[in-house]
Design a protein around this motif. Structure first.
Motif, PDB file in Angstrom:
ATOM      1  N   CYS B  46     -14.150   2.733 -33.164  1.00 29.91           N
ATOM      2  CA  CYS B  46     -15.440   2.054 -33.281  1.00 29.91           C
ATOM      3  C   CYS B  46     -15.602   1.660 -34.736  1.00 29.91           C
ATOM      4  N   HIS B  77     -19.514  -0.089 -27.481  1.00 24.47           N
ATOM      5  CA  HIS B  77     -19.058   0.834 -26.444  1.00 24.47           C
ATOM      6  C   HIS B  77     -19.677   2.215 -26.646  1.00 24.47           C
ATOM      7  N   TYR B  78     -19.974   2.533 -27.894  1.00 25.21           N
ATOM      8  CA  TYR B  78     -20.584   3.826 -28.211  1.00 25.21           C
ATOM      9  C   TYR B  78     -22.073   3.652 -28.512  1.00 25.21           C
ATOM     10  N   ILE B  79     -22.655   2.667 -27.872  1.00 23.55           N
ATOM     11  CA  ILE B  79     -24.086   2.383 -27.896  1.00 23.55           C
ATOM     12  C   ILE B  79     -24.576   1.778 -29.216  1.00 23.55           C
ATOM     13  N   SER B  80     -24.368   2.489 -30.344  1.00 22.57           N
ATOM     14  CA  SER B  80     -24.906   1.919 -31.582  1.00 22.57           C
ATOM     15  C   SER B  80     -24.017   2.173 -32.787  1.00 22.57           C
TER      16      SER B  80
END
Lengths: 999, 144
Positions: B46, B77-80
């Motif tokens: 990320c 993919h890991y929200i933020s």
């Protein structure tokens, strides 16, 4: 009894159903009629209302379903017959020839590049060309080409065989024949989807007559970066950027002459999305959407439409297009339309997009006929409101748009619901861990790195640009490298044998493969390592195809240098790699369900049926929630007997423990191991998952004299009257007015409550049936009878119910005068203010979130949306999950929804919960963060950035602690820690810095 | 590293997130879009994983340009994680400016999995801009 299942249809619904079944340990066949799974979603550019890239979120699912050990994809196949009974079905499947041997093909694509025959590309809706032998789209699963026999030169003339000549693995098989497979399964899920309306049938709009008239799905391809114009928005006639775009809604929907009576449920939002994206591509573009009602009935939809209007200069014009002419010299379109005020306008546009509706597809109707399940008169599968994922044949379930048009999240919810139902039918699921026998792992402690490097030629894909022998020669001299060789296809089965033999003979303990992309092939090589007793994390991939040979085809020397660099970097990284092990944690096979309404009860029964212990907590003294006030469904089904049966079943089920008048006092723990304290009783429950089904409430109006005048009631009160003893009072009414959007879609609550239009229509029809005499007026902003509900709107109008549109800025005025109640409303069509004196004013009060959601969200550390409903992990593909594992949501706690949708979502939540509960242990990620305690000063910066709540601060020791079970390995904490106390396994600082040293 | 002016070619390190930008780079390959071969990709889970130190380290190693690319805001993919990255890089930009590193040398971008052509165009642009600037010497450790 066959503990196997079959899913028919490989769109997003079928993929989700197959994945859920697989995760529950059910071996599943996924039968797809086309050459690849993915369905219509694979053709979309973005998805509303978040504008997520469709392929970005779909492709991981494609890879997952393609590599799931319990899912077998049978592509290019259709079901012929289904015999037997639930749990003992025999299915005949016809597998059509691809003319490519699926076992031999490596998906290298050389056949496609060498084939001399070009054909229109179905993936791009014929807007570009592909080859007669082709991989359907770059992310296709399986990534195997299909040959179009009708256009193949060899099949037509007996000469060519170019593809065969170039295929190094001899996978081309011109003689491939049809095959009938006989499979035995216990349950079946139908997920064959729908098709787009054929716009040529509405020739007044000029589709196929004028070049600049396209359908919405064609426009979707034009917008897509992977589409025919690489995402440049141009009009087909001259390749110029359009400045004025018209989008016409309801083409083939909501009209019966050439189209369909139903509403297609998705097109309004798709149009808003396309308008926004187009304006992002072309800031100067002017888009006009011609609509009948803006059906923005889902979560965040109204805000999205407002965004299109306010920030993206989209005009929403309530009116129909009367005629379309095309200027033969410029191909510009002259469009004549009539506004709702009755004014005829003529306006020029550069491009017209027809929002084509969804209708039952031939193939889904065929499948329904062959499986002998009933369809309604339109050709959609027949379902009962209370059994939304059941078909008329026991043991056969359905999900997605085969039972009516619906958007992605609803299809996904139904898919998980259908999977849950199909699994429940198969009874207790053995917690079959997906285990293979691997040899004892080598202990590498104290042993210097012995790296083996394998460079793939990929036929000529890599080797024609990169000088592979030169790379092999170069890397073989690098420190730590004990073996280097080239392989024709590193992914081929015999290559795995070569790699294993080299590991054994040369005592290799770390492996680098330079080939294609790790995103698709890493798991396969890791498996090879495991089979050789090497820890799978002692592996690195160098991407010298997608990111080297294919993008530097004209610079072979520089590409070769780059391939050397990339491989060297991977070698350095693997030298510094450590063996990693996945943490496992035990799962307490019990569920806590919060809320005993329809959603909670449904989920509880599904889980109990699968033999899991359920704790069902209800804050009131009786079960049923809002369902106690819903007497009939829109279709006319009685709900009281259903509620009674549910109540009894829940009460007598030995696996469901009920806690009435109880509240949650405290929840702690994480997936597999939650602990909850209830009140009363003040005791602790241990459970592995949580399902939030906390429901919602009816808005209590403060407007329109509600509470001040007895003649003003809410729809719920009217429904109680219609179904109670007050019925006689209603028969004497002369005039009834209903006002929609009371407490919804205003400045305080911007969202649509979704069910009120249908409710008003249901009650209005009931009133008319009771006594046809009274005049019934429905004052509305947009009638949102989406999907198959549209037919009730039609029937209401046929019964003489009068619908009058009002604006948010010009709401109806309700006051009392000498005649009693008075309602003034501005009718735009008549351009007059109407004064109505009703005996009864019914307010369609919206649904508001449960005020206790806030507390629950804090207990469970899961988010709420701006309106106070729970915010799921992903609005499209994870509609019942949270970023926090082991917590699920369903029913009104998530967003307003009707009975059928609530049941589908509740079953979905149960299904998703069962994927956890069916396992004895859960494996965490291998590449997770870890703390070096001696460096941590307990500042808590890592806690702030972790969205998975995997890090906690130990206030006593003043250090952070990581729960590896919850960590997803994003590494945000590691990059944030100023003391370098956190690092990410597999991507450790040391590994990356050393790789940079070697750059 | 060859830094003679005649045949100088910049070396550029790209940190790409696994889920969007790396996939976008893959799509550029699948689509056979051609771009200059100056890039060396380091895959990270990320963009939020990227420690600003890595960028400084790359410049110290004599790399002429650095590109960091993650998912578009909202697509992470890991929200933020990409937003965590954005905050860090806003600060890093100031720091690099303070050191006198030209802003074109260290670039941040968002590329989605379907933006193969955007990726190729981005690399073209970054390589051109870094070529224009010439070799980076500011942070290079002596002896390299």
């Amino acid at each position: 009894m066959h503990k196997k299942a079959m899913v028919i249809g490989g769109g997003i619904a079928g993929i989700q159903a197959a994945l859920d079944l697989g995760e529950m340990g059910v071996e599943t066949y996924l039968v797809e009629k086309g050459p690849s799974v993915g369905g219509r979603m694979a053709q979309l550019d973005k998805t509303f209302p978040t504008n997520d890239c469709a392929m970005c979120i779909l492709s991981p699912k494609l890879v997952e379903v393609g590599s799931h050990p319990y899912v077998t994809i049978v592509s290019n196949a259709e079901v012929l017959s289904l015999e037997g009974s639930p749990c003992n079905f025999r299915v005949k499947v016809l597998k059509k020839p691809r003319y490519v041997d699926e076992d031999k093909c490596t998906g290298c694509g050389i056949c496609m590049s060498k084939c001399p025959i070009k054909i229109p590309d179905p993936y791009n809706k014929g807007l570009s060309q592909t080859k007669c032998i082709r991989i359907p789209f770059p992310q296709a699963v399986p990534a195997i080409p299909i040959m179009d026999k009708e256009t193949c030169r060899y099949h037509l003339t007996g000469k060519c065989r170019v593809c065969e000549k170039f295929c190094e693995v001899k996978a081309i098989d011109f003689e491939q024949k049809e095959q009938v497979l006989e499979l035995e399964v216990g349950s079946v899920i139908l997920a064959c989807g729908s098709q787009e309306f054929n716009a040529s049938l509405k020739n007044e709009y000029g589709y196929k007559l004028f070049p600049n008239v396209v359908t919405s799905i064609e426009f979707e391809r034009i917008l897509s970066a992977s589409g025919p114009t690489s995402g440049h928005v141009v009009r087909p006639s001259d390749g110029k950027e359009p400045k004025r775009i018209a989008i016409l809604q309801c083409v083939g929907s909501r009209e019966t002459q050439a189209g369909n009576e139903h509403c297609s449920a998705i097109c309004c939002m798709q149009a808003a999305k396309d308008a926004i994206i187009t304006q992002e591509h072309l800031p100067e573009v002017q888009t006009a959407i011609f609509y009948m009602d803006v059906r923005a009935y889902g979560k965040g939809f109204d805000r999205f439409v407002d965004m299109a209007k306010e920030q993206h200069k989209t005009r929403f014009i309530c009116g129909r297009i009367a005629s379309v002419e095309s200027n033969p010299h410029t191909d510009t379109l002259l469009i004549q339309y009539i506004t709702q005020e009755g004014i005829i306008n003529r306006e020029e546009f550069d491009l017209l997009v027809l929002s084509v509706g969804l209708e039952p597809s031939e193939s889904s109707m065929d499948a329904a006929r062959r499986l002998v399940v009933f369809m309604d008169t339109r050709g959609f599968l027949e379902t009962n409101t209370f059994r939304p994922v059941n078909t008329t044949r026991p043991g056969v379930f359905s999900c997605g748009s085969i039972s009516g048009p619906k958007d992605i999240p609803e299809s996904v919810m139904e898919a998980s619901g259908a999977a849950s139902a199909a699994a429940a039918l198969l009874g207790e699921l053995q917690s079959k861990e997906i285990r293979f026998e691997y040899p004892q792992e080598l202990d590498i402690r104290g042993i210097p790195p012995r790296v083996g490097v394998f460079i793939c030629r990929c036929g000529i894909n890599i080797a024609s640009t990169v000088d592979v022998p030169q790379v092999v020669e170069y890397v073989s001299r690098l420190p730590g490298v004990k073996h280097a060789q080239e392989l024709l296809f590193a992914c081929a089965q015999d290559s795995q044998k070569i790699i294993k033999a080299a590991i054994e003979e040369k005592g290799l303990n770390r492996i680098v493969v330079s080939a294609c992309t790790p995103r698709t092939h890493e798991p396969m090589f890791q498996k090879t390592l495991k089979e050789s007793g090497v820890n799978p994390y002692l592996f690195e991939f160098a991407n010298i195809r997608e990111q080297c040979s294919w993008v530097h085809q004209k610079e072979p020397e520089k590409a070769t240098e780059k391939a050397k660099d990339l491989t060297r970097n991977s070698i350095v990284k693997v030298v510094f790699a450590e063996p990693l092990y996945k943490e496992t944690l035990d799962v307490k096979k019990e569920a806590l369900i919060i809320g005993g309404g329809l959603a909670g009860m449904t989920a509880a029964l599904d889980l109990a049926e699968q033999n899991f212990q359920v704790h069902l907590v209800e804050k009131e003294k009786e079960l049923g929630g809002n369902l106690r006030h819903v007497h009939t469904t829109l279709k006319g089904e009685e709900s009281a007997p259903i509620l009674k049966a549910l109540d009894e079943e829940v009460n007598k089920n030995p696996r469901i423990k009920l806690y009435m008048n109880a509240r949650i006092r405290e929840i702690s723990g994480y997936i597999g191991n939650f602990k909850t304290v209830l009140d009363p009783p003040l005791s602790e429950i241990e459970h592995g998952v949580v399902i939030i089904a906390s429901g919602g409430e009816e808005y209590q109006p403060k407007e329109y004299l509600y509470g001040e005048d007895d003649r003003v009631v809410t729809q719920r009160e009217l429904e109680d009257m219609l179904n109670g003893s007050d019925k006689s009072k209603l028969s004497s009414l002369a005039t009834v007015v209903m006002i929609q959007c009371v407490g919804s879609r205003d400045d305080e609550r911007t969202y649509c409550s979704r069910v009120c239009c249908s409710n008003a229509i249901k009650n209005a029809i009931k009133l008319k049936e009771l006594n046809p005499r009274p005049a019934v007026y429905v004052l509305f902003r947009d009638i949102r009878t989406y999907g198959l509900k549209e037919s009730f709107y039609r029937s209401a109008r046929e019964k003489g119910i009068i619908f009058i549109r009002y604006d948010k800025e010009e709401k109806p005025d309700v006051h009392k005068n000498s005649n009693g109640l008075a309602v003034d409303v501005r009718d735009k069509i008549l351009n007059k203010t109407l004064a109505i004196n009703p005996d009864l004013l019914v307010l369609s009060a919206g649904i508001i979130p449960n005020p206790e959601n806030k507390l629950l969200s804090q207990f469970l550390k899961v988010p709420l949306d701006p309106d106070g409903f729970f915010l799921e992990a992903h609005v499209k593909l994870r509609p019942v999950d949270f970023a926090t594992d082991g917590v699920f949501v369903c029913g009104l706690a998530h967003y307003p929804k009707d009975i059928g949708e609530t049941i589908a979502q509740a079953r979905a939540a149960a299904g998703r919960a069962a994927t956890v509960l069916s396992k004895d242990t859960i494996e965490a990620e291998g590449k997770v963060s870890y703390i070096r305690e001696e460096r941590c000063n307990g500042c808590g910066a890592c806690v702030e950035v972790c969205v998975y709540n995997a890090i906690e601060l130990d206030t006593e020791k003043r250090i952070a602690t990581i729960n590896e079970a919850l960590c997803k390995g994003c590494g945000a904490c590691a990059a944030t820690c100023l003391a370098s106390a956190i690092d990410l396994k597999g991507f450790r600082n040391e590994q990356i810095l050393e790789a940079l040293e070697a750059i | 590293m060859n830094k003679t002016v005649d045949n100088w070619e910049p070396k550029i390190v790209a940190f790409l997130c696994n889920w969007c930008s790396y996939a976008g780079a893959d799509l550029a390959g699948v689509s056979r879009l051609q771009y200059p071969p100056n890039l060396r990709v380091i895959r990270v889970p990320c963009s939020g994983r990227i420690n600003p130190l890595y960028i400084v380290k790359a410049l110290q190693q004599g790399v002429d340009g650095v590109l960091v690319s993650g998912c578009h805001p909202g697509d992470c993919h890991y929200i933020s994680g990409n937003l965590v990255a954005r905050r860090k890089f806003a600060l890093l930009k100031n720091f690099l400016a303070y050191l006198g590193i030209e802003p074109e040398r260290v670039q941040f971008s968002w590329v989605s999995a379907s933006e193969g052509s955007r990726f190729a165009a981005l690399i073209e642009k970054v390589v051109d801009e870094v070529k224009e600037l010439g070799p980076a010497k500011k942070l290079v450790k002596k002896g390299l």
